[in-house]
Design an enzyme around this catalytic site. Structure first.
Site, PDB file in Angstrom:
ATOM      1  N   THR A  77       0.839  -1.196   0.000  1.00 39.27           N
ATOM      2  CA  THR A  77       0.000   0.000   0.000  1.00 39.27           C
ATOM      3  C   THR A  77       0.880   1.254   0.000  1.00 39.27           C
ATOM      4  O   THR A  77       2.032   1.238   0.477  1.00 39.27           O
ATOM      5  CB  THR A  77      -0.943   0.002   1.240  1.00 39.27           C
ATOM      6  OG1 THR A  77      -1.871   1.082   1.093  1.00 39.27           O
ATOM      7  CG2 THR A  77      -0.192   0.140   2.548  1.00 39.27           C
ATOM      8  N   GLU A  79      -6.354  -2.682  -1.523  1.00 37.58           N
ATOM      9  CA  GLU A  79      -7.346  -3.316  -2.402  1.00 37.58           C
ATOM     10  C   GLU A  79      -7.101  -4.813  -2.555  1.00 37.58           C
ATOM     11  O   GLU A  79      -7.622  -5.448  -3.465  1.00 37.58           O
ATOM     12  CB  GLU A  79      -7.339  -2.651  -3.792  1.00 37.58           C
ATOM     13  CG  GLU A  79      -7.808  -1.211  -3.808  1.00 37.58           C
ATOM     14  CD  GLU A  79      -9.293  -1.018  -3.501  1.00 37.58           C
ATOM     15  OE1 GLU A  79      -9.971  -2.000  -3.131  1.00 37.58           O
ATOM     16  OE2 GLU A  79      -9.758   0.122  -3.626  1.00 37.58           O
ATOM     17  N   HIS A 128      -4.970  -2.931 -11.182  1.00 38.61           N
ATOM     18  CA  HIS A 128      -5.965  -1.891 -10.867  1.00 38.61           C
ATOM     19  C   HIS A 128      -5.304  -0.522 -11.015  1.00 38.61           C
ATOM     20  O   HIS A 128      -4.265  -0.259 -10.400  1.00 38.61           O
ATOM     21  CB  HIS A 128      -6.496  -2.065  -9.445  1.00 38.61           C
ATOM     22  CG  HIS A 128      -7.257  -0.868  -8.958  1.00 38.61           C
ATOM     23  ND1 HIS A 128      -8.341  -0.354  -9.625  1.00 38.61           N
ATOM     24  CD2 HIS A 128      -7.072  -0.062  -7.876  1.00 38.61           C
ATOM     25  CE1 HIS A 128      -8.798   0.707  -8.978  1.00 38.61           C
ATOM     26  NE2 HIS A 128      -8.037   0.913  -7.918  1.00 38.61           N
TER      27      HIS A 128
END
Ligand code: 13P
Length: 210
Positions: A43, A74, A93
């Site tokens: 992250t 995510e 993503h």
């Protein structure tokens, strides 16, 4: 850590940043390992700066296996795709500008305009708005996860997945390119779709040459 897949994951991280598909620390990328675990970006790290030692290995259930950083926020969305698609080995993503613009306007991307998109990608559906990083995101993918490999996330971004990291990444490139071309067509009075018969002919022609 499997070096080949880790190196490829880093290459894709650098590429999404270079292409402008993400900004600041946005976006996340993961790959399925041979042992069944998942290797993911951490992250809150700019994708240009991600290095092999930053990657995090988790089980398919999300348990931490290796890595000093915290896994992407995510991760649950990625795991949802892997659990529902045994054929999928990578998930990407991003928040590319044009495709995310369509996601914000809540306009799904139709494939029946460009032959290479009909063949290479298919329609890109729009998932309902879901709070990023929560289980809502997985829930919003449920109607589409089996039959699509690229999905717009309302007011959020895009998720693509495929049999390899490059496959998942190229789908992201194609989605953004499609969104740019559709945007231009809309500026010029609106795209004209090709007919169902033309789509069938296209598929037949493609099968004959491949
Ligand atoms: P992470 O930095 O936690 O991967 O989140 C980035 C992002 O794009 C969330 O949608």
């Amino acid at each position: 850590m499997p070096q080949k897949i880790a190196t490829e994951l880093i290459t894709i991280c650098h590429r999404v940043e270079h292409k402008g598909f993400v900004t600041a620390t946005d976006g996340n990328i993961s790959a399925r390992l041979q042992n069944g675990n998942i290797l993911t970006t951490p992250t809150s790290l700019n994708k240009r700066f991600v290095q092999i030692e930053d990657l995090v290995e988790v089980t398919l259930a999300g348990q931490h296996v290796r890595g000093t950083r915290k896994a992407s926020s995510e991760l649950q969305m990625h795991l949802f795709v892997y659990r529902n698609r045994e054929d999928v080995n990578a998930v990407v993503h991003c928040h590319p500008t044009y495709a995310t613009g369509f996601a914000a306007a809540r306009i799904p991307l139709t494939s029946n305009v460009f032959p290479e998109v009909v063949i290479g990608l298919g329609d890109i559906p729009l998932a309902e708005y879901a709070t990023p990083s929560t289980a809502e995101v997985s829930e919003s993918l449920k109607p589409f996860v089996q039959n699509s490999s690229a999905i717009l996330l309302s007011n959020h971004g895009v998720v693509t997945y495929g049999k390899s990291l490059w496959d998942a990444y190229f789908k992201m490139e194609k989605v953004e390119h499609l969104a740019q071309m559709l945007f231009v067509a809309k500026m010029l009075g609106g795209e004209k779709t090709i007919t169902d018969d033309q789509v069938q002919n296209l598929k037949k022609a493609f099968l004959a040459v491949k």
